[in-house]
Design an enzyme around this catalytic site. Sequence first.
Site, PDB file in Angstrom:
ATOM      1  CG  ASP A 151       0.810  -6.119   0.403  1.00 17.87           C
ATOM      2  OD1 ASP A 151      -0.407  -5.706   0.433  1.00 17.87           O
ATOM      3  OD2 ASP A 151       0.669  -7.392   0.934  1.00 17.87           O
ATOM      4  CG  PHE A 210       8.391 -10.360   6.562  1.00 18.21           C
ATOM      5  CD1 PHE A 210       9.177  -9.183   6.838  1.00 18.21           C
ATOM      6  CD2 PHE A 210       7.456 -10.270   6.356  1.00 18.21           C
ATOM      7  CE1 PHE A 210       8.306  -7.695   6.323  1.00 18.21           C
ATOM      8  CE2 PHE A 210       6.602  -9.218   5.898  1.00 18.21           C
ATOM      9  CZ  PHE A 210       7.798  -7.575   5.637  1.00 18.21           C
ATOM     10  CG  HIS A 243       2.051 -13.183   0.114  1.00 17.05           C
ATOM     11  ND1 HIS A 243       1.017 -14.019   0.779  1.00 17.05           N
ATOM     12  CD2 HIS A 243       1.181 -12.135  -0.071  1.00 17.05           C
ATOM     13  CE1 HIS A 243       0.678 -14.181   0.837  1.00 17.05           C
ATOM     14  NE2 HIS A 243       0.081 -12.577   0.397  1.00 17.05           N
ATOM     15  NE  ARG A 264      -1.676 -10.767  -2.383  1.00 18.39           N
ATOM     16  CZ  ARG A 264      -1.944  -9.447  -1.637  1.00 18.39           C
ATOM     17  NH1 ARG A 264      -1.124  -8.547  -2.070  1.00 18.39           N
ATOM     18  NH2 ARG A 264      -3.448  -8.954  -0.767  1.00 18.39           N
ATOM     19  CD  GLU A 300       8.531 -12.371  10.719  1.00 16.86           C
ATOM     20  OE1 GLU A 300       7.842 -11.964  10.382  1.00 16.86           O
ATOM     21  OE2 GLU A 300       9.517 -11.532  11.149  1.00 16.86           O
ATOM     22  CB  SER A 330      -1.772 -14.455   4.513  1.00 12.09           C
ATOM     23  OG  SER A 330      -2.470 -12.479   4.897  1.00 12.09           O
ATOM     24  NE  ARG A 388      -1.965 -15.812  -1.746  1.00 12.65           N
ATOM     25  CZ  ARG A 388      -2.805 -15.483  -0.625  1.00 12.65           C
ATOM     26  NH1 ARG A 388      -2.862 -15.007   0.797  1.00 12.65           N
ATOM     27  NH2 ARG A 388      -3.752 -14.257  -1.556  1.00 12.65           N
TER      28      ARG A 388
END
Length: 310
Positions: free
Chosen positions: A113, A79, A105, A163, A54, A33, A6
């Site tokens: 998470d 998402f 992620h 991530r 989204e 993020s 990322r």
Amino acid sequence: MGKATREAYGAALAEIGAKNKNIVVLDADLSKSTKTDTFKKVVPERFFNVGIAEQNLISVGAGLAAAGKIPFVSSFSMFATGRAFEQVRNAVCYAKLNVKICATHAGITVGEDGATHQSLEDIACMRAIPNLTVIVPADEAETKAVVSWAAEYNGPVYVRLGRAGVADVTPENYTFTPGKSTELVAGTDVSIIACGALVGPAVDAAAMLKEQGVSARVINMASIKPIDADAIIKAATETGAIVTAEEHNIIGGLGAAVAEVVTEHKPVPVIRVGTNDTFGESGTPKELMAKYGLTAEHIVEAAQTAIKRK
């Protein structure tokens, strides 16, 4: 350990976006993020935060693509592919619009998470959609190459990003080509075909197997769709056994894609390393990779089993 993919995505996007005035970037209120905030700092006038919406993210991206722009849209994988599946399918891919869905992620290494945010089915969902190219880069260098390619390619693309930091495995002077894999380690006894965060552990597994007298070939299969069928058939023919490794459910992911090629063209034993039809949980990435069987040691065990089944 190298950078997270990322982070590499954010840096590459800002560099390419500064030069290509047609690129626009959309995010669903997660730019810090997803690292698209790096692009925002360089060219804020071409960055759009659509909020926690989204489905709208994908739809606006489709509209901008229809107007001739090159939209890179980002959110967490869960998402971007889950909540917005219908928009990806109907608004982007059905119309073959030039939208780049770069979702971060993904996988179990989202860590603390927990299960709700750990996308373990996105490859399966995305590769089933017609017209969509699906890419899972392994490290910083490959991510930059993929982003550069995606900016020039005309059509829908899904790029899966992580991530956590990953090992650097990409050879120097690498150029990404869809439908082509990269052989990282030569071998004759078994082939390990991996993608994303599991490529580094696959290379480690090959080194561990070498100490046991086993010659393991390692192939980085970043292009999930189109997949490098020629390399898979060659590996099956020359080594007679295959292990796949991915940070994803073994149902519908890289392992399934490889098995489809093998069963149609060159049937040999295939052992799939990945999450086994289960949700994740909260924990550190290292703890979760160990608990769910996504380590070099697990790849070694799978390779030993595959060889015995020859």
